[in-house]
Each structure stands twice: as structure tokens, then as C-alpha cells.
Design an enzyme around this catalytic site. Sequence first.
Site, short mmCIF file in Angstrom:
data_model
loop_
_atom_site.label_atom_id
_atom_site.label_comp_id
_atom_site.label_asym_id
_atom_site.label_seq_id
_atom_site.Cartn_x
_atom_site.Cartn_y
_atom_site.Cartn_z
N ASP A 1 -1.54 0.62 -4.78
CA ASP A 1 -2.77 1.31 -5.11
C ASP A 1 -2.55 2.77 -5.51
OD1 ASP A 1 -1.85 1.74 -2.55
OD2 ASP A 1 -3.79 1.53 -1.57
N HIS A 2 -1.54 3.39 -4.94
CA HIS A 2 -1.31 4.82 -5.16
C HIS A 2 0.04 5.22 -4.61
CE1 HIS A 2 -2.00 5.15 -0.89
NE2 HIS A 2 -3.15 4.52 -1.02
N HIS B 1 -2.62 11.14 -0.05
CA HIS B 1 -2.89 10.76 -1.43
C HIS B 1 -4.39 10.88 -1.64
CE1 HIS B 1 -4.36 6.91 0.20
NE2 HIS B 1 -3.38 7.06 1.07
N HIS C 1 2.12 8.37 5.47
CA HIS C 1 1.20 9.36 6.05
C HIS C 1 1.83 10.01 7.28
CE1 HIS C 1 -2.44 8.70 3.75
NE2 HIS C 1 -2.41 7.40 3.97
N ASP D 1 0.83 -1.22 0.00
CA ASP D 1 0.00 0.00 0.00
C ASP D 1 0.87 1.27 0.00
OD1 ASP D 1 -1.88 2.09 0.62
OD2 ASP D 1 -3.19 0.59 1.54
N THR E 1 -7.13 4.15 -1.30
CA THR E 1 -6.86 2.71 -1.15
C THR E 1 -7.97 1.80 -1.67
OG1 THR E 1 -5.39 3.10 0.69
CG2 THR E 1 -6.36 0.90 0.55
N ASP F 1 2.43 2.80 3.15
CA ASP F 1 1.38 3.83 3.26
C ASP F 1 1.31 4.41 4.67
OD1 ASP F 1 -1.15 5.11 2.03
OD2 ASP F 1 -1.91 4.20 3.85
ZN LIG Z 1 -3.16 5.89 2.78
#
Ligand SMILES: [Zn+2]
Length: 476
Positions: free
Chosen positions: A238-239, A339, A195, A36, A72, A191
Amino acid sequence: MTSKLLCAAFVLAALPLSITFSLQPDQQKVLLVSFDGFRWDYLYRVPTPHFHHVMKHGVRVKQVTNIFITKTYPNHYTLVTGLFAENHGVVANDMFDPMLNKSFSLDNMNIYDSEFWEEATPIWITNQRAGHASGAAMWPGTDVKIHESFPAHYMPYNASVSFEERVAKIIEWFTSKEPINLGLLYWEDPDDMGHHLGPDSPLMGPVISDIDNKLGYLMQMLKKANLWDTLNLIITSDHGMTQCSEERVIELDQYLDRDLYLLIDGSPVAAILPKEGKFDEVYEALAHAHPNLTVYKKEEIPERWHYKYNNRVQPIIAVADEGWYILQNKSEGLMLGNHGYDNALAEMHPIFLAHGPAFRKNFTKEAMSSTDLYPLLCHLLSIPAMPHNGSLRRVQDLLSSTTPRRMAHTQSPPPHRGHGKPGEREQESNAYFIGVTLGSIIVIVFFIIFFKHLILSQIPALPSMQGEIAQPLLQA
Ligand SMILES: [Zn+2]
């Protein structure tokens, strides 16, 4: 002589079919891994030897355009359905459906209502309908009952289950007496740390190194289970992630009375549901509120986002510029990385690497869309694809030219409410046409030779006949 030729004819006629349609069962195994929030350029922030090993012996795509919003759940569902958010219905991590009068929230893990997932059919279900078994270790949505089914094997979501335990389950399922052919493996980082720290933080280096070690562990376990050379491993995300700052906050309370609306989803795409009769007031208050905030009425949402034709998209969305953060009030606090922004931004793009018998070696492709993964997966698994927005042709160059392959059959385009970009009907693969054309040529050439032989074999009987026929002519 004739029977031998007929036998050869049969073998030659069957040849193109085997070239086009047979895939060795071992080569149809696919393990899809998502780390992620693994931004495309993290690969070069610190040494990532395991990722680079996969790239050297497999393929990599530099820029993967994911879907809007770059969050996500919407993107993970796109990876397994090939659909844009407006078509698969998981339009955000936090949603409200006015028709169902129900809410969906990742923050509260209120995500188990089947109805939010059933506008699409994820690949783990289609795979099982085709007679195979799927196994999922924490992949978003795999522990939700969708169209009355679960993957044959899955783990109920629990963030505290270690990566090693997830890998162990995947290996167990691939090597069991009734093995899965499709595995889905999900890991929450980088992820979470992205963050927390912000992607620009030097502390992200060790986080990325840790992910590389996790990939190394997965590779080691696959080798130990004799899966490394036969399984097709796809590593994606995912990103990406972008740096935020307390200096770049858009505070909605400064412009808009909270009594006028409900905030369904926050930053960086605020999904705003005005209270009854308050639409114009809310829109006017926000439209020119902040230079780094673009406000759209639902019908004005740009087509390129494929994000307007769904009930779960709210009447007004306010989209922050990259790196800007939307809060109702600054006291709520913000994350240093985020994101969800425009999917055209490179910083929102994920990684894409693949390794295995179906893939080329040491090959880099410039760009693809994340919707294209789904038809590629269906192709690798030799299962029929549901209607989707991707294209196998756009990613077929990732596949090894020596690998026998079979086209994935596709049903008609999605009948999605008659608007939005319809799912592209996947055309027959080039390999299919090349196989059939080559086969046909071989068969035609063979039959020409065969009949020539047949005619020539009759020749000894001809002279007397010719003589009889010719004689009157000669006499005449
Ligand atoms: Zn996230």
C-alpha cells in the site's frame, strides 16, 4: 472444392476472434498479495532471493506512485477499485463524515459501517457479479458488507491469524470444487515493525528477510497445489515508510487551543475540523505556525493529490514534510517510522512484482500508478471494469505478448460529483485492435483468393460464350 473453401473461410474468419477473445480459464486466476508497508527499495536492503526469483521469472515495476494520503486503508481500497481517495471515499484510516454524522477509525477497528465503503465497488464484488467467486484472507475491507455482499470466502479480520493459516485458506479456495478465480491475501508486516523500529534501523534487515521467507512459503504451497504455473501472482503493497525522530515533531498545542477544533486524523496529515465559527481563527493560527507544516484550506488542496472533492476531507488539512511528525502534545509519543506523506515522495512508494502465464519474464518497468492495477486485474479476470482512474494501456507492456488476451470492458467514467479528475474511460486494448485488424486482413485476402478461384473454375465455359459475343464484333 467450393464447400472446402467455404469451410476454410469459416475457420479463417473465426481465427481472429479466438486470438482476441479466448483466454484459457486457468490463466484467468489471480492472487493479489499485499505486504503492508513494503517500501520499494527494501528489496535491496538484504538478500531477498524469493522476491528476486519472482522478478527474474516475471515482471517488476520500480516506482509505483500510490495515492494521497499514503495510508493503509485509502491505498488498499485504491488497489481494488482503481479510484483516487476522493472518488472511493476511504480518504483516511480515521475519518468523520459530516453528512452521515459518523466516524470511522482503524485504531478502534470501527470500520464496519458499510456506508464508508459504498462510494465504490471493490473488485471482489464485480468479479462475483460476473459469475465468479472471490476469496480474501484479511485484505482490508473484505470482511465488511459492501453493497449487500461479501466475498464468497473471507476471514474476519484477526491480526493474530498466522501467515501460514491465511495461505492455507487461499490454497483451499483456489483448489476447491467451485474454485475462486480471485484471491486477496494481506499481511501486516513490514509495516508494524517499520513503525516500531523506523525504516533506517539495521534491525529492519531481519524483518525484510522474514517477509522474503513468507513469500518463499507461499511459492512452495502454490507449487505443491499445482497452481504456480497457471496462476497470476501479483505482489504489491500500500505504501512505503520514512524515518521519524523526536527532533522532528510539530506540536499543535503550541499554536492552537484544543477547544477550537477536533482532530479527526493525526500524522502526517492532520485533518482538522474547526468548531462552529472558528474556521478563520484556526486557519490563521496554523497557517504559518511551523516551517515544516503546510496548511491547506480544503479548496486549496493541490489537484495532483485528487483529495479535495469528498465530504470526508476536513475543512483544513495540515501536511507535515517528510520525516516530520504531528502531535497535539509531545507526551503522546511517536513512532520511529511513518507514512501518509506526499505520494510524490519515493520513500512512500510500494513494491510491485508479478509472475504467471499472463506476464512477461525478466522484465522491469520504470513506473506506474497504483490506480492502473485495477484495470489490469479486470483484464486478467476477463470481467467488466467499473469506472476508475487508472489505465490498462499504461501497464499493458507488463503482459506477455504470447498470451492470448481479452480486453476488459469498461463502463462510463465515474459520475463523481462533477469534479476532480474524472475516471479515464479505458480505450480498447492494442491487442484487441491488432487481433481484429489481422483477422480482417486474413478474411479479406481469403475472399479475394476464394472469388478468384470461383471465377477461374468457370473459365472452361467462357471460350464459347466469348466466341459468341466476339463474333459479331469480328464480323463488324
Ligand atoms: Zn502503517
